[in-house]
Design a protein around this motif. Structure first.
Motif, PDB file in Angstrom:
ATOM      1  N   ALA A  71      40.484  -8.708 -68.246  1.00 42.20           N
ATOM      2  CA  ALA A  71      40.474  -7.245 -68.367  1.00 42.20           C
ATOM      3  C   ALA A  71      41.508  -6.636 -67.433  1.00 42.20           C
ATOM      4  O   ALA A  71      42.237  -5.702 -67.814  1.00 42.20           O
ATOM      5  CB  ALA A  71      39.082  -6.703 -68.050  1.00 42.20           C
ATOM      6  N   ALA A  72      41.594  -7.143 -66.218  1.00 45.13           N
ATOM      7  CA  ALA A  72      42.554  -6.626 -65.243  1.00 45.13           C
ATOM      8  C   ALA A  72      43.985  -6.904 -65.681  1.00 45.13           C
ATOM      9  O   ALA A  72      44.874  -6.052 -65.522  1.00 45.13           O
ATOM     10  CB  ALA A  72      42.278  -7.248 -63.877  1.00 45.13           C
ATOM     11  N   ARG A  73      44.239  -8.074 -66.239  1.00 41.41           N
ATOM     12  CA  ARG A  73      45.588  -8.413 -66.680  1.00 41.41           C
ATOM     13  C   ARG A  73      46.000  -7.541 -67.865  1.00 41.41           C
ATOM     14  O   ARG A  73      47.159  -7.115 -67.966  1.00 41.41           O
ATOM     15  CB  ARG A  73      45.678  -9.888 -67.056  1.00 41.41           C
ATOM     16  CG  ARG A  73      45.501 -10.831 -65.876  1.00 41.41           C
ATOM     17  CD  ARG A  73      45.636 -12.280 -66.302  1.00 41.41           C
ATOM     18  NE  ARG A  73      47.035 -12.624 -66.526  1.00 41.41           N
ATOM     19  CZ  ARG A  73      47.439 -13.559 -67.381  1.00 41.41           C
ATOM     20  NH1 ARG A  73      46.569 -14.212 -68.117  1.00 41.41           N
ATOM     21  NH2 ARG A  73      48.715 -13.847 -67.505  1.00 41.41           N
ATOM     22  N   ARG A  74      45.055  -7.261 -68.737  1.00 43.92           N
ATOM     23  CA  ARG A  74      45.400  -6.443 -69.898  1.00 43.92           C
ATOM     24  C   ARG A  74      45.845  -5.043 -69.472  1.00 43.92           C
ATOM     25  O   ARG A  74      46.896  -4.567 -69.903  1.00 43.92           O
ATOM     26  CB  ARG A  74      44.223  -6.337 -70.863  1.00 43.92           C
ATOM     27  CG  ARG A  74      44.525  -5.423 -72.054  1.00 43.92           C
ATOM     28  CD  ARG A  74      43.643  -5.658 -73.247  1.00 43.92           C
ATOM     29  NE  ARG A  74      44.103  -4.885 -74.393  1.00 43.92           N
ATOM     30  CZ  ARG A  74      43.759  -5.105 -75.642  1.00 43.92           C
ATOM     31  NH1 ARG A  74      42.920  -6.099 -75.932  1.00 43.92           N
ATOM     32  NH2 ARG A  74      44.224  -4.351 -76.625  1.00 43.92           N
ATOM     33  N   ILE A  75      45.079  -4.381 -68.623  1.00 42.40           N
ATOM     34  CA  ILE A  75      45.457  -3.023 -68.263  1.00 42.40           C
ATOM     35  C   ILE A  75      46.665  -3.010 -67.328  1.00 42.40           C
ATOM     36  O   ILE A  75      47.433  -2.046 -67.299  1.00 42.40           O
ATOM     37  CB  ILE A  75      44.265  -2.256 -67.650  1.00 42.40           C
ATOM     38  CG1 ILE A  75      44.564  -0.747 -67.622  1.00 42.40           C
ATOM     39  CG2 ILE A  75      43.913  -2.784 -66.275  1.00 42.40           C
ATOM     40  CD1 ILE A  75      44.927  -0.136 -68.951  1.00 42.40           C
ATOM     41  N   GLN A  76      46.876  -4.096 -66.589  1.00 44.02           N
ATOM     42  CA  GLN A  76      48.063  -4.166 -65.743  1.00 44.02           C
ATOM     43  C   GLN A  76      49.341  -4.177 -66.579  1.00 44.02           C
ATOM     44  O   GLN A  76      50.316  -3.487 -66.259  1.00 44.02           O
ATOM     45  CB  GLN A  76      48.013  -5.415 -64.859  1.00 44.02           C
ATOM     46  CG  GLN A  76      49.275  -5.605 -64.008  1.00 44.02           C
ATOM     47  CD  GLN A  76      49.251  -6.885 -63.191  1.00 44.02           C
ATOM     48  OE1 GLN A  76      48.249  -7.613 -63.179  1.00 44.02           O
ATOM     49  NE2 GLN A  76      50.340  -7.178 -62.497  1.00 44.02           N
ATOM     50  N   TYR A  77      49.329  -4.961 -67.652  1.00 43.94           N
ATOM     51  CA  TYR A  77      50.541  -5.132 -68.449  1.00 43.94           C
ATOM     52  C   TYR A  77      50.573  -4.254 -69.695  1.00 43.94           C
ATOM     53  O   TYR A  77      51.620  -4.148 -70.340  1.00 43.94           O
ATOM     54  CB  TYR A  77      50.714  -6.605 -68.820  1.00 43.94           C
ATOM     55  CG  TYR A  77      51.031  -7.455 -67.618  1.00 43.94           C
ATOM     56  CD1 TYR A  77      52.232  -7.287 -66.924  1.00 43.94           C
ATOM     57  CD2 TYR A  77      50.119  -8.385 -67.124  1.00 43.94           C
ATOM     58  CE1 TYR A  77      52.524  -8.032 -65.801  1.00 43.94           C
ATOM     59  CE2 TYR A  77      50.399  -9.152 -65.995  1.00 43.94           C
ATOM     60  CZ  TYR A  77      51.606  -8.958 -65.337  1.00 43.94           C
ATOM     61  OH  TYR A  77      51.889  -9.703 -64.206  1.00 43.94           O
ATOM     62  N   GLU A  78      49.457  -3.622 -70.033  1.00 45.04           N
ATOM     63  CA  GLU A  78      49.418  -2.759 -71.208  1.00 45.04           C
ATOM     64  C   GLU A  78      48.835  -1.391 -70.829  1.00 45.04           C
ATOM     65  O   GLU A  78      47.724  -1.046 -71.232  1.00 45.04           O
ATOM     66  CB  GLU A  78      48.612  -3.418 -72.327  1.00 45.04           C
ATOM     67  CG  GLU A  78      49.225  -4.736 -72.794  1.00 45.04           C
ATOM     68  CD  GLU A  78      48.482  -5.393 -73.946  1.00 45.04           C
ATOM     69  OE1 GLU A  78      47.421  -4.862 -74.366  1.00 45.04           O
ATOM     70  OE2 GLU A  78      48.947  -6.437 -74.416  1.00 45.04           O
ATOM     71  N   PRO A  79      49.584  -0.594 -70.060  1.00 43.81           N
ATOM     72  CA  PRO A  79      49.059   0.698 -69.611  1.00 43.81           C
ATOM     73  C   PRO A  79      49.038   1.773 -70.695  1.00 43.81           C
ATOM     74  O   PRO A  79      48.421   2.819 -70.518  1.00 43.81           O
ATOM     75  CB  PRO A  79      50.025   1.084 -68.480  1.00 43.81           C
ATOM     76  CG  PRO A  79      51.319   0.428 -68.861  1.00 43.81           C
ATOM     77  CD  PRO A  79      50.915  -0.878 -69.495  1.00 43.81           C
TER      78      PRO A  79
ATOM     79  N   THR B   4      36.463 -11.567 -69.551  1.00 45.92           N
ATOM     80  CA  THR B   4      36.251 -11.736 -68.111  1.00 45.92           C
ATOM     81  C   THR B   4      36.933 -10.608 -67.342  1.00 45.92           C
ATOM     82  O   THR B   4      37.807  -9.910 -67.859  1.00 45.92           O
ATOM     83  CB  THR B   4      36.826 -13.072 -67.614  1.00 45.92           C
ATOM     84  OG1 THR B   4      38.265 -13.043 -67.778  1.00 45.92           O
ATOM     85  CG2 THR B   4      36.239 -14.244 -68.397  1.00 45.92           C
ATOM     86  N   LYS B   5      36.534 -10.463 -66.085  1.00 39.69           N
ATOM     87  CA  LYS B   5      37.146  -9.455 -65.233  1.00 39.69           C
ATOM     88  C   LYS B   5      38.637  -9.722 -65.066  1.00 39.69           C
ATOM     89  O   LYS B   5      39.450  -8.791 -65.077  1.00 39.69           O
ATOM     90  CB  LYS B   5      36.454  -9.449 -63.867  1.00 39.69           C
ATOM     91  CG  LYS B   5      36.994  -8.407 -62.915  1.00 39.69           C
ATOM     92  CD  LYS B   5      36.217  -8.388 -61.607  1.00 39.69           C
ATOM     93  CE  LYS B   5      36.736  -7.305 -60.664  1.00 39.69           C
ATOM     94  NZ  LYS B   5      35.950  -7.246 -59.406  1.00 39.69           N
ATOM     95  N   GLU B   6      39.010 -10.983 -64.936  1.00 40.31           N
ATOM     96  CA  GLU B   6      40.412 -11.331 -64.755  1.00 40.31           C
ATOM     97  C   GLU B   6      41.245 -10.931 -65.965  1.00 40.31           C
ATOM     98  O   GLU B   6      42.316 -10.326 -65.827  1.00 40.31           O
ATOM     99  CB  GLU B   6      40.561 -12.831 -64.502  1.00 40.31           C
ATOM    100  CG  GLU B   6      42.015 -13.258 -64.342  1.00 40.31           C
ATOM    101  CD  GLU B   6      42.193 -14.772 -64.320  1.00 40.31           C
ATOM    102  OE1 GLU B   6      43.274 -15.217 -63.915  1.00 40.31           O
ATOM    103  OE2 GLU B   6      41.263 -15.489 -64.727  1.00 40.31           O
TER     104      GLU B   6
ATOM    105  N   LYS C 250      32.157   1.192 -70.852  1.00 40.11           N
ATOM    106  CA  LYS C 250      31.099   0.168 -70.807  1.00 40.11           C
ATOM    107  C   LYS C 250      31.568  -1.081 -70.069  1.00 40.11           C
ATOM    108  O   LYS C 250      30.854  -1.639 -69.233  1.00 40.11           O
ATOM    109  CB  LYS C 250      30.664  -0.210 -72.231  1.00 40.11           C
ATOM    110  CG  LYS C 250      29.732   0.771 -72.909  1.00 40.11           C
ATOM    111  CD  LYS C 250      29.232   0.173 -74.220  1.00 40.11           C
ATOM    112  CE  LYS C 250      28.143   1.026 -74.841  1.00 40.11           C
ATOM    113  NZ  LYS C 250      27.575   0.398 -76.056  1.00 40.11           N
ATOM    114  N   LEU C 251      32.771  -1.528 -70.393  1.00 40.32           N
ATOM    115  CA  LEU C 251      33.289  -2.737 -69.761  1.00 40.32           C
ATOM    116  C   LEU C 251      33.510  -2.522 -68.267  1.00 40.32           C
ATOM    117  O   LEU C 251      33.326  -3.443 -67.462  1.00 40.32           O
ATOM    118  CB  LEU C 251      34.583  -3.164 -70.441  1.00 40.32           C
ATOM    119  CG  LEU C 251      34.436  -3.693 -71.875  1.00 40.32           C
ATOM    120  CD1 LEU C 251      35.796  -3.872 -72.531  1.00 40.32           C
ATOM    121  CD2 LEU C 251      33.667  -5.012 -71.890  1.00 40.32           C
ATOM    122  N   ASP C 252      33.895  -1.320 -67.895  1.00 42.74           N
ATOM    123  CA  ASP C 252      34.083  -1.013 -66.483  1.00 42.74           C
ATOM    124  C   ASP C 252      32.772  -1.192 -65.721  1.00 42.74           C
ATOM    125  O   ASP C 252      32.741  -1.703 -64.600  1.00 42.74           O
ATOM    126  CB  ASP C 252      34.594   0.414 -66.331  1.00 42.74           C
ATOM    127  CG  ASP C 252      35.223   0.661 -64.970  1.00 42.74           C
ATOM    128  OD1 ASP C 252      35.486  -0.308 -64.246  1.00 42.74           O
ATOM    129  OD2 ASP C 252      35.451   1.836 -64.642  1.00 42.74           O
TER     130      ASP C 252
END
Length: 638
Positions: free
Chosen positions: A287-295, A283-285, A354-356
């Motif tokens: 995906a956003a949490r992953r890149i927020q906490y795993e840069p 989900t978008k949520e 792709k996910l973006d």
């Protein structure tokens, strides 16, 4: 001349203090602003006055284990203090009694001992009555103090396997808290701002057989880190719950934390998937949490390299460095080719494009670091100073053929010679402090090396010219005209293609440079992804062949003497490159890969020192390399 230019660029003003404004920017993880760079080029006597961007790379390790880790502590007898002393450049004795010292101290270190049963092993081996009151404690104590190496090693493997269970074999929350607070206090004591940074962290070790582990790093000191305890796989095996733990910590403390996933090459298709942990569509949520906490991701380490694979990148002759691709980590599942696309960083970056497009968020918009994952308390990534994965395979004549990781089926055993002497995390930080290093990681101004300490700059923009590669201070042009590694380029001006300023200088005691490559990935109008590798700067005046490929640089390695000559290659390479196939409507990423000339691998040094003949399948040479964090281009409106 170019060598002198780049040396001055990277080294002359390492002691320049950072202004309050720059420090505030770092607190907010903002890239160095163009006004700050512009101030530098105003007429003034000193070209360094007012300069606030990073002027030198800091080399460190974000992934080191000591005897506090349950698996390491079965064989390792060196503690966290010895790990700090060694990283700072002091001489220590290894578990096996060998004198050990780094050629050059590290700038920073994260001791990331496993969260699972944190601190148990020193207490167990000391015969702590509370630990020995449990059946498992008595069993492990008897085996680990038996003096029989085979028994000790078998027990070590059993303990490692126990980390994948649902409950801790020995549950002692008090021991965990005491060990954690002792560690954070030690980190504060060894943290010396400006000289050596001891960042606080731990490793969350979930789904051990598939290596879905994360190193969790804290920005603050012990007063902040002590407001929590390490989150372990016994709390949850789901990385989404780890992100919830991190979110809760940040809200409650006002401080920050980030996680760095391991390289995904042993995950058997699980590290960079397009699904949630429970197999549902991403989900978008999430995906956003992953890149927020795993840069960031750890792209290279002792258990192989995770940048690319020959099956995924058949046109890249440098794909497949130090490959581990037969099974998952513990040899319980055979690897199949369809798993590979979800394991390697380059492919994950393409998946992210792709996910973006489908989610509106790119969960794999990460930067790169390398680290060791050594379980010896010794952060050794140099080929001639390699102490191995764990203390059972310290330097001795036959370590190359000993089992490092035992599998149920012996054909999937991992042997000593397969270990890679890798790697290092490199950050462009404004100063050597916890805060500045953390902030550089958050903005992804980082790169990974396989152990070499080469210096690498990489900028992207739309206005670089050839003259920018001739200036005394290319970084000034880099920050003024573009964005550094880890950044996002703006929308393309009409008729303009992106230009990249790439520069590299050799490790002062390492091999010369073979070439700089720029790896491009993009998503086409139909949504399919592609990649291409460009040689953009190279040594020795070589000319690409009819196939467009650059001839090999050559090889001066004398394997028998474990040495080489820097009579080929270049000490420094710098260029401005323009993408010749740019389409402003297509999303893309670019990163630089810098490759050294061949030099002796650690196995060649062992063969010489111990006068042993290894089997023909053991590689004796290597080509060390660096990978910069990518720079992204996203068309306006996406």
């Amino acid at each position: 001349m170019k060598l002198a230019v780049f040396l001055l660029t990277t080294a002359l003003a390492t002691s320049v203090s950072v202004s309050a404004a720059a420090a505030q920017e770092a607190d907010n993880h903002e890239a160095i602003t163009k006004p700050n760079v512009t101030a530098v080029i105003k007429p003034q006597f000193s070209p360094y006055a007012g300069r606030s961007y990073p002027t030198r790379p800091l080399f460190g390790d974000t992934h080191l284990h000591t005897d506090v880790s349950v698996d390491a502590g079965t064989l390792n007898r060196l503690g966290q203090e010895e790990a700090y002393r060694f990283a700072r450049g002091e001489e220590v004795l290894s578990t096996g009694g060998l004198r050990a010292k780094l050629a050059r101290p590290l700038d920073f270190l994260v001791i990331s001992d496993h969260a699972e049963m944190y601190g148990l092993m020193p207490q167990l081996l000391a015969g702590d009555p509370e630990i020995l009151s449990t059946a498992k404690g008595r069993e492990w104590y008897a085996a680990l103090t038996s003096g029989n190496f085979d028994t000790i090693f078998a027990t070590a493997m059993q303990i490692v396997g126990s980390l994948s269970g649902d409950k801790p074999p020995i549950d002692n929350p008090k021991a965990v808290r005491n060990a954690w607070q002792a560690y954070t206090a030690l980190a504060d004591r060894y943290n010396t701002p400006g000289l050596f940074t001891a960042m606080i962290g731990f490793e969350w070790t979930a789904i051990g057989g598939y290596n879905l582990h994360r190193n969790v790093l804290f920005r603050g000191d012990s007063s902040v880190a002590n407001q929590t305890l390490p989150f372990s796989q016994f709390d949850s095996k789901n990385p989404e719950d780890l992100w919830t733990y991190m979110e809760k910590f940040e809200k409650e403390t006002g401080s920050e934390v980030l996680a760095i996933p391991h390289n995904g090459n042993l995950s058997n298709g699980r590290m960079f998937t397009v699904e949630s942990f429970d197999g549902k569509p991403l989900t978008k949520e999430l995906a956003a949490r992953r890149i927020q906490y795993e840069p960031l991701i750890e792209i290279t380490q002792i258990k192989g390299d995770g940048e690319s694979h020959p099956y995924l990148s058949p046109n890249d002759e440098f794909a497949g460095y130090e490959i581990w691709d037969r099974s998952n980590l513990n040899g319980t599942e055979v690897k199949t080719k369809d798993m590979l696309k979800y394991e390697y960083a380059r492919e994950a970056l393409k998946t992210g494009l792709k996910l973006d497009a489908s989610l509106g968020v790119n969960p794999y918009k990460f930067g790169f670091v390398g680290s060791t994952d050594s379980h010896t308390s010794l952060s050794t990534s140099e080929e001639d100073n390699f102490f191995g994965k764990h203390s059972g395979v310290e330097p001795e004549p036959h370590r190359w053929e000993h089992v490092v990781i035992a599998a149920p089926d012996p054909k999937f055993n991992v042997y000593g010679w397969q270990q890679a002497a890798s790697g290092l995390a490199v950050v462009w930080a404004t100063e050597n402090t916890r805060e500045a290093i953390f902030d550089a990681m958050k903005r992804k101004e980082t790169y990974a090396t396989t152990g070499t300490r080469m210096t690498v700059r990489f900028f992207g923009g739309f206005g670089f010219t050839a003259e920018d590669a001739e200036t005394r201070m290319p970084a000034t042009a880099g920050y003024q005209k573009g964005v550094p590694m880890g950044g996002d380029m703006p929308d393309a001006p009409a008729g303009k293609a992106p230009t990249f300023l790439a520069a590299a200088m050799k490790d002062p005691i390492g091999g010369n440079l073979d070439r700089i490559q720029i790896v491009k990935g993009w998503r086409d109008a139909k949504g399919e992804t592609h990649e291409k590798v460009y040689d953009v700067a190279w040594s020795d005046g070589r000319t690409p062949g009819a196939d467009g490929k650059l001839p090999p640089v050559g090889n001066t390695v004398d394997i028998g003497r474990a040495t080489w000559k820097n009579t080929i290659g270049a000490p420094e390479l710098i260029t401005v490159w323009t993408d010749p196939e740019f389409d402003p409507k297509l999303a893309a990423f670019y990163y630089a890969k810098v490759i050294e000339i061949p030099t002796p691998r650690w196995t060649a040094y062992d063969a010489l020192r111990f006068k042993v003949k290894m089997s023909d399948d053991v590689p004796m040479t290597t080509q060390e390399r660096a990978y910069t964090s990518p720079i992204w281009y996203t068309p306006k409106g996406e």
